[in-house]
Design a protein around this motif. Structure first.
Motif, PDB file in Angstrom:
ATOM      1  N   GLU A 164      65.451  42.379  57.856  1.00 22.08           N
ATOM      2  CA  GLU A 164      65.142  42.450  59.133  1.00 22.08           C
ATOM      3  C   GLU A 164      64.465  40.953  59.429  1.00 22.08           C
ATOM      4  N   VAL A 165      64.823  40.274  60.149  1.00 25.79           N
ATOM      5  CA  VAL A 165      64.147  38.895  60.673  1.00 25.79           C
ATOM      6  C   VAL A 165      63.213  39.374  61.607  1.00 25.79           C
ATOM      7  N   PRO A 166      61.909  39.102  61.454  1.00 23.59           N
ATOM      8  CA  PRO A 166      60.672  39.572  62.338  1.00 23.59           C
ATOM      9  C   PRO A 166      60.787  38.325  63.295  1.00 23.59           C
ATOM     10  N   GLU A 167      60.274  39.068  64.660  1.00 23.04           N
ATOM     11  CA  GLU A 167      60.519  38.260  66.025  1.00 23.04           C
ATOM     12  C   GLU A 167      59.257  37.450  65.869  1.00 23.04           C
ATOM     13  N   LEU A 168      59.635  36.121  66.241  1.00 28.89           N
ATOM     14  CA  LEU A 168      58.416  35.095  66.409  1.00 28.89           C
ATOM     15  C   LEU A 168      57.483  35.632  67.535  1.00 28.89           C
ATOM     16  N   ARG A 169      56.285  35.286  67.443  1.00 29.60           N
ATOM     17  CA  ARG A 169      55.429  35.821  68.403  1.00 29.60           C
ATOM     18  C   ARG A 169      55.135  34.386  69.011  1.00 29.60           C
ATOM     19  N   ARG A 170      55.204  34.429  70.342  1.00 29.21           N
ATOM     20  CA  ARG A 170      54.899  33.345  71.238  1.00 29.21           C
ATOM     21  C   ARG A 170      53.420  33.530  71.771  1.00 29.21           C
ATOM     22  N   ARG A 218      60.852  37.601  51.760  1.00 33.52           N
ATOM     23  CA  ARG A 218      60.251  38.766  52.679  1.00 33.52           C
ATOM     24  C   ARG A 218      60.128  39.793  51.833  1.00 33.52           C
TER      25      ARG A 218
END
Length: 141
Positions: free
Chosen positions: A101-107, A56
């Motif tokens: 920071e782990v990015p949120e996965l977009r659904r 990242r």
């Protein structure tokens, strides 16, 4: 030791700093004092970084990272060497902290029927507005 998060820190030996002459404010002093800082951090070979943070960080660093995987941060905002050095280190810490920071996965979701209808209605209104602006062609008669 530079602390990034509660669980992640970097040894001072992993960072190389070089002092160079700065451009910008400083008057005659700028020509004789090396107050700007060029901080280098080897992202690829750093034993302190977990693999996912490393990946990242490489993406986040963009053009600040070389082909060899060395991150370069230049700090020349201030007139003194010490403040520029602190500024470079703070910027490095912020960049690495952001990479942790782990990015949120977009659904992927489908648009609702109401939002589709609103979109089509707004396109229709926009088209009608543009039609109103056209000049009327004269007819022979």
């Amino acid at each position: 030791m530079i602390r990034i998060t509660r669980t992640l820190s970097i040894a001072d030996s992993e960072i190389q700093e070089q002092f160079i002459r700065a451009s910008g404010p400083g008057g005659q002093n700028v020509n004789k004092v090396s107050s700007a800082v060029q901080l280098r951090f080897d992202v690829v070979r750093s034993p302190s970084l977990p693999e996912e943070v490393r990946a990242r960080l490489i993406v986040l660093a963009g053009r600040r990272i070389s082909q060899d995987g060395i991150l370069t941060i230049e700090a020349q905002r201030f007139r003194t060497q010490g403040r520029n050095r602190d500024d470079a280190r703070v910027r490095l810490v912020e960049l690495i902290r952001h990479a942790t920071e782990v990015p949120e996965l977009r659904r992927a979701t489908r648009p609702t029927r109401a939002s589709q209808r609103r979109r089509l209605e707004s396109k229709q209104r926009r088209g009608d507005t543009k039609k109103q602006r056209r000049t009327v062609a004269e007819t022979d008669g």
